[in-house]
Design a protein around this motif. Structure first.
Motif, PDB file in Angstrom:
ATOM      1  N   LEU A  17      83.385  15.729 128.644  1.00 32.42           N
ATOM      2  CA  LEU A  17      82.735  14.870 129.634  1.00 32.42           C
ATOM      3  C   LEU A  17      81.245  14.714 129.330  1.00 32.42           C
ATOM      4  O   LEU A  17      80.668  13.636 129.525  1.00 32.42           O
ATOM      5  N   VAL A  57      87.435   9.757 131.712  1.00 33.30           N
ATOM      6  CA  VAL A  57      86.924  10.620 132.780  1.00 33.30           C
ATOM      7  C   VAL A  57      87.994  10.805 133.852  1.00 33.30           C
ATOM      8  O   VAL A  57      88.253  11.923 134.317  1.00 33.30           O
ATOM      9  N   LEU A  85      81.524   9.301 137.315  1.00 33.14           N
ATOM     10  CA  LEU A  85      80.614  10.183 136.584  1.00 33.14           C
ATOM     11  C   LEU A  85      79.190   9.754 136.909  1.00 33.14           C
ATOM     12  O   LEU A  85      78.776   8.638 136.582  1.00 33.14           O
ATOM     13  N   ALA A 170      80.717  14.846 138.320  1.00 29.27           N
ATOM     14  CA  ALA A 170      81.796  13.918 138.654  1.00 29.27           C
ATOM     15  C   ALA A 170      82.072  14.055 140.145  1.00 29.27           C
ATOM     16  O   ALA A 170      82.090  15.171 140.679  1.00 29.27           O
TER      17      ALA A 170
END
Length: 224
Positions: A17, A57, A85, A170
């Motif tokens: 990520l 994501v 995100l 996130a």
């Protein structure tokens, strides 16, 4: 109920990520909350939607939530929004606000729970605490990368201004099958007691009885 989810994401998932954030295209976070952005309450960035990076994501975060027993037990999820995100750089913040009660796209849903998944090492940035106003006072939350906090969407909250470094996280929202947060909290407490009993006396009639009560209360309180 505020609930910390330790190790929701693995180190490899956090690293992926972070790579997505490094390579991805970010836009003004106001695209998802134009009213708050217009008043200066919301000052952050978010990964552009409808991109391959955003889809990745979603895959990583939703899979992590699906496999986490603590999350499933506490949230009793019916629907989960596609995660966003978000990125905060120096000078960015998100003032006190409450999240929307409902969202209409991609599917209509009521928002019962919010979750923030921390993706930056807390030693790498100053500021950026998630501050949640609870009945017992304000809670300031800044967790290790990969950990998350789950809290009722009904609570006022804010993100403190970043003084140095960069905060990556996130965020997403959940519609629970049990709308009432007090009932969800009781079901979670019952589940913890049942787990404790099952570890020490799995075949005890009291273990079976309490588990039956928990299951039947869930059935009684859950909605379609």
């Amino acid at each position: 109920m505020l609930l910390a989810l330790q190790g929701l994401l693995s180190a490899d998932e956090v690293a992926e990520l972070q790579r997505i954030a490094t390579d991805g295209q970010f836009v003004d976070g106001g695209v998802s909350s134009p009213g708050l952005a217009a008043t200066g309450v919301k000052r952050n960035e978010q990964l552009a939607l409808h991109t391959e990076a955003q889809r990745r994501v979603e895959t990583i975060v939703l899979a992590a939530l699906e496999r986490n027993e603590t999350f499933r037990t506490a949230a009793i999820p019916k629907l989960i929004r596609p995660p966003i995100l978000s990125r905060y750089r120096v000078g960015m913040a998100y003032g006190t606000h409450i999240d929307n009660p409902v969202m209409r796209r991609p599917v209509p849903m009521r928002l019962d729970l919010s979750i923030t998944i921390f993706l930056s090492d807390p030693q790498t940035y100053q500021g950026g605490e998630l501050c949640v106003e609870t009945p017992y006072g304000e809670k300031r939350i800044k967790l290790p990368a990969g950990d998350a906090v789950l809290y009722p969407t009904t609570m006022l909250h804010r993100v403190e201004e970043i003084a140095s470094g960069e905060r990556l996280a996130a965020v997403t929202w959940i519609q629970s099958m049990v709308m009432d947060q007090e009932k969800r909290s009781m079901l979670y407490d019952l589940a913890l007691v049942v787990q404790w009993l099952q570890a020490g006396a799995p075949q005890s009639p009291y273990t079976h009885k309490l588990n039956n009560v928990r299951a039947n209360l869930t059935r009684l309180w859950a909605t379609d």
